[in-house]
Motif scaffolding. Sequence first.
Motif, PDB file in Angstrom:
ATOM      1  N   VAL A   7     -11.848  10.305  10.585  1.00 44.25           N
ATOM      2  CA  VAL A   7     -11.349   8.987  11.006  1.00 44.25           C
ATOM      3  C   VAL A   7     -10.542   8.412   9.839  1.00 44.25           C
ATOM      4  O   VAL A   7     -11.028   8.332   8.714  1.00 44.25           O
ATOM      5  N   LEU A   8      -9.312   8.028  10.134  1.00 45.24           N
ATOM      6  CA  LEU A   8      -8.426   7.505   9.084  1.00 45.24           C
ATOM      7  C   LEU A   8      -8.274   5.995   9.222  1.00 45.24           C
ATOM      8  O   LEU A   8      -8.004   5.492  10.321  1.00 45.24           O
ATOM      9  N   GLY A   9      -8.461   5.303   8.117  1.00 44.41           N
ATOM     10  CA  GLY A   9      -8.332   3.844   8.144  1.00 44.41           C
ATOM     11  C   GLY A   9      -7.638   3.340   6.900  1.00 44.41           C
ATOM     12  O   GLY A   9      -7.461   4.072   5.912  1.00 44.41           O
ATOM     13  N   ALA A  10      -7.250   2.083   6.938  1.00 45.40           N
ATOM     14  CA  ALA A  10      -6.591   1.446   5.789  1.00 45.40           C
ATOM     15  C   ALA A  10      -6.558  -0.057   6.049  1.00 45.40           C
ATOM     16  O   ALA A  10      -6.655  -0.500   7.196  1.00 45.40           O
ATOM     17  N   ALA A  11      -6.397  -0.809   4.963  1.00 42.24           N
ATOM     18  CA  ALA A  11      -6.206  -2.256   5.119  1.00 42.24           C
ATOM     19  C   ALA A  11      -4.715  -2.582   5.190  1.00 42.24           C
ATOM     20  O   ALA A  11      -4.327  -3.733   5.336  1.00 42.24           O
ATOM     21  N   SER A  12      -3.882  -1.548   5.090  1.00 44.17           N
ATOM     22  CA  SER A  12      -2.450  -1.760   4.868  1.00 44.17           C
ATOM     23  C   SER A  12      -1.733  -2.489   5.995  1.00 44.17           C
ATOM     24  O   SER A  12      -0.880  -3.341   5.743  1.00 44.17           O
ATOM     25  N   LYS A  13      -2.049  -2.168   7.253  1.00 42.88           N
ATOM     26  CA  LYS A  13      -1.337  -2.829   8.363  1.00 42.88           C
ATOM     27  C   LYS A  13      -1.861  -4.251   8.547  1.00 42.88           C
ATOM     28  O   LYS A  13      -1.096  -5.200   8.639  1.00 42.88           O
ATOM     29  N   THR A  14      -3.179  -4.392   8.629  1.00 39.43           N
ATOM     30  CA  THR A  14      -3.771  -5.685   8.964  1.00 39.43           C
ATOM     31  C   THR A  14      -3.526  -6.723   7.875  1.00 39.43           C
ATOM     32  O   THR A  14      -3.324  -7.900   8.163  1.00 39.43           O
ATOM     33  N   TYR A  15      -3.573  -6.292   6.618  1.00 42.39           N
ATOM     34  CA  TYR A  15      -3.482  -7.260   5.512  1.00 42.39           C
ATOM     35  C   TYR A  15      -2.150  -7.173   4.783  1.00 42.39           C
ATOM     36  O   TYR A  15      -1.973  -7.755   3.729  1.00 42.39           O
ATOM     37  N   ASN A  16      -1.226  -6.415   5.335  1.00 42.69           N
ATOM     38  CA  ASN A  16       0.145  -6.315   4.834  1.00 42.69           C
ATOM     39  C   ASN A  16       0.224  -5.789   3.398  1.00 42.69           C
ATOM     40  O   ASN A  16       0.826  -6.413   2.520  1.00 42.69           O
ATOM     41  N   LEU A  17      -0.400  -4.635   3.200  1.00 44.71           N
ATOM     42  CA  LEU A  17      -0.476  -4.043   1.862  1.00 44.71           C
ATOM     43  C   LEU A  17       0.155  -2.644   1.819  1.00 44.71           C
ATOM     44  O   LEU A  17      -0.174  -1.854   0.937  1.00 44.71           O
ATOM     45  N   ALA A  18       1.044  -2.345   2.784  1.00 44.92           N
ATOM     46  CA  ALA A  18       1.508  -0.952   2.917  1.00 44.92           C
ATOM     47  C   ALA A  18       2.101  -0.395   1.625  1.00 44.92           C
ATOM     48  O   ALA A  18       1.890   0.779   1.292  1.00 44.92           O
ATOM     49  N   GLY A  19       2.803  -1.221   0.864  1.00 43.85           N
ATOM     50  CA  GLY A  19       3.441  -0.725  -0.360  1.00 43.85           C
ATOM     51  C   GLY A  19       2.460  -0.374  -1.464  1.00 43.85           C
ATOM     52  O   GLY A  19       2.841   0.249  -2.455  1.00 43.85           O
ATOM     53  N   LEU A  20       1.192  -0.749  -1.305  1.00 47.03           N
ATOM     54  CA  LEU A  20       0.210  -0.445  -2.357  1.00 47.03           C
ATOM     55  C   LEU A  20      -0.425   0.936  -2.184  1.00 47.03           C
ATOM     56  O   LEU A  20      -1.236   1.356  -3.024  1.00 47.03           O
ATOM     57  N   TYR A  60      -6.454  -0.089  -4.723  1.00 42.86           N
ATOM     58  CA  TYR A  60      -7.898  -0.260  -4.524  1.00 42.86           C
ATOM     59  C   TYR A  60      -8.287  -1.742  -4.451  1.00 42.86           C
ATOM     60  O   TYR A  60      -9.044  -2.157  -3.571  1.00 42.86           O
ATOM     61  N   ILE A  61      -7.763  -2.530  -5.405  1.00 40.73           N
ATOM     62  CA  ILE A  61      -8.168  -3.946  -5.474  1.00 40.73           C
ATOM     63  C   ILE A  61      -7.768  -4.675  -4.189  1.00 40.73           C
ATOM     64  O   ILE A  61      -8.565  -5.412  -3.597  1.00 40.73           O
ATOM     65  N   GLY A  62      -6.527  -4.446  -3.736  1.00 39.67           N
ATOM     66  CA  GLY A  62      -6.063  -5.107  -2.517  1.00 39.67           C
ATOM     67  C   GLY A  62      -6.917  -4.716  -1.324  1.00 39.67           C
ATOM     68  O   GLY A  62      -7.358  -5.559  -0.526  1.00 39.67           O
ATOM     69  N   THR A  63      -7.182  -3.410  -1.206  1.00 38.14           N
ATOM     70  CA  THR A  63      -7.928  -2.901  -0.052  1.00 38.14           C
ATOM     71  C   THR A  63      -9.359  -3.433  -0.038  1.00 38.14           C
ATOM     72  O   THR A  63      -9.844  -3.946   0.983  1.00 38.14           O
ATOM     73  N   VAL A  64     -10.021  -3.332  -1.177  1.00 39.63           N
ATOM     74  CA  VAL A  64     -11.436  -3.709  -1.227  1.00 39.63           C
ATOM     75  C   VAL A  64     -11.585  -5.228  -1.043  1.00 39.63           C
ATOM     76  O   VAL A  64     -12.477  -5.697  -0.325  1.00 39.63           O
ATOM     77  N   THR A  65     -10.692  -5.991  -1.644  1.00 38.27           N
ATOM     78  CA  THR A  65     -10.753  -7.451  -1.452  1.00 38.27           C
ATOM     79  C   THR A  65     -10.569  -7.784   0.027  1.00 38.27           C
ATOM     80  O   THR A  65     -11.298  -8.614   0.589  1.00 38.27           O
ATOM     81  N   ALA A  66      -9.606  -7.124   0.663  1.00 36.52           N
ATOM     82  CA  ALA A  66      -9.372  -7.378   2.094  1.00 36.52           C
ATOM     83  C   ALA A  66     -10.643  -7.117   2.899  1.00 36.52           C
ATOM     84  O   ALA A  66     -11.063  -7.948   3.709  1.00 36.52           O
ATOM     85  N   LEU A  67     -11.250  -5.965   2.656  1.00 35.18           N
ATOM     86  CA  LEU A  67     -12.426  -5.594   3.458  1.00 35.18           C
ATOM     87  C   LEU A  67     -13.609  -6.512   3.179  1.00 35.18           C
ATOM     88  O   LEU A  67     -14.374  -6.850   4.082  1.00 35.18           O
TER      89      LEU A  67
END
Length: 390
Positions: free
Chosen positions: A236-249, A281-288
Amino acid sequence: MQATNLETLVTIQYNFDQPTNRAQTRSSKWEKYPPGTIPLWVADMDFEVSPTIRQALADRVAHGIFGYTKPDLEWAKAVTDYYQTTHNWTIKPEWIVWVPGVVTSMNLACRAWSQDHNKVLTPEVIYPHFHSAPTNNNKQCLFMPMTYAQGRLRVDINSLPAKPHQDAKLMLFCNPQNPGGCVYTAEELQAIDAYCQQHELILVSDEIHADLILDADKKHIPYGSISEYALNNSMVLGAASKTYNLAGLACSWAVIANDELRSSFQKAMHGIVPEINPLGYIGTVTALQTERDWQQQLLQYLRGNRDYLAQEFDAIEGMNMLPLEATFLAWIDVSELGLENPPAFFEAAGVGMSPGAGFNDANFMRLNFGCQRAVLQEAIARIKQALANR
Ligand SMILES: Cc1ncc(COP(=O)(O)O)c(C=O)c1O
């Protein structure tokens, strides 16, 4: 601004109407078309990230050193907690593999879990990398037929080949589906799982849009939670990139419960896939960990955008927007307009959408509505004007 959808009773506190300016940032989205064209194509949004994410990133930047970064177990726990609280799925931190992108993971799966010249089952109408990942890696695509029944573009489970090719070991799957935004139901996922069990397939489930469900009565179900077989034979593949607008990270994760599959996947990464950068990592973990409220408010704003577009396209003869259950990507049938070259026509009108041909259905255009409502209003005005003038 008060929420318009009483089902969810969310009050929007963040100002998603605030204009933003992405000029001079080398934004892929904003640099594709000539200045003046409204870019409504690639899937990133024009909203600033939440204040908390911005602060967490600023704090990390203030440290001033950006060396190689080893993932903290706490970060994997942020992912497991997220699945538990948001999607009611219990998983273990050691199942998480950090990868710089979901597309990277799809390509790695094709390398790790099938042999050269094997067939890879993949949806026929889909985000382009579902077709390029197999061919990039010396495999052949075996298209799974799609259906538009009830306005939901999805794999037509009843039309899957009774016997996929003997060399087919892998299936690529997208839920929510891009394009079209269909959220697969439990029954649909069970039918896919039954098929995979019958033919001993490993399934890669791209769930990057899982937290962008717009319909209050729809629920995202992680594929690995469907059955024991699914858990042990999927990623299962996931990311915070779409929902929290972090794709460039460039940060995403893969959940792989099966030790053997995880180990062969990690082996395929060696020497090719770089480490995740500290800001990712920081952006993703903070988002979650902290941004559920921001996400709920974003969804409320996006619902408003979707409903606005649905109403407008309803009134434009020849442009039929599919009902959209999830994502900020409207899928619009333009075939009845009879245009020779729809992408060129809309671009000339000053609106840059993604051509449907890129997703393998040239009858459609895909419109990214992750932007300020005023921008959409201007785009709609331009489209109407161009249609009136032709
Ligand atoms: C379904 C889907 N998968 C993957 C991606 C890209 O993911 P990444 O940037 O993590 O490779 C996108 C981006 O639009 C997408 O829509």
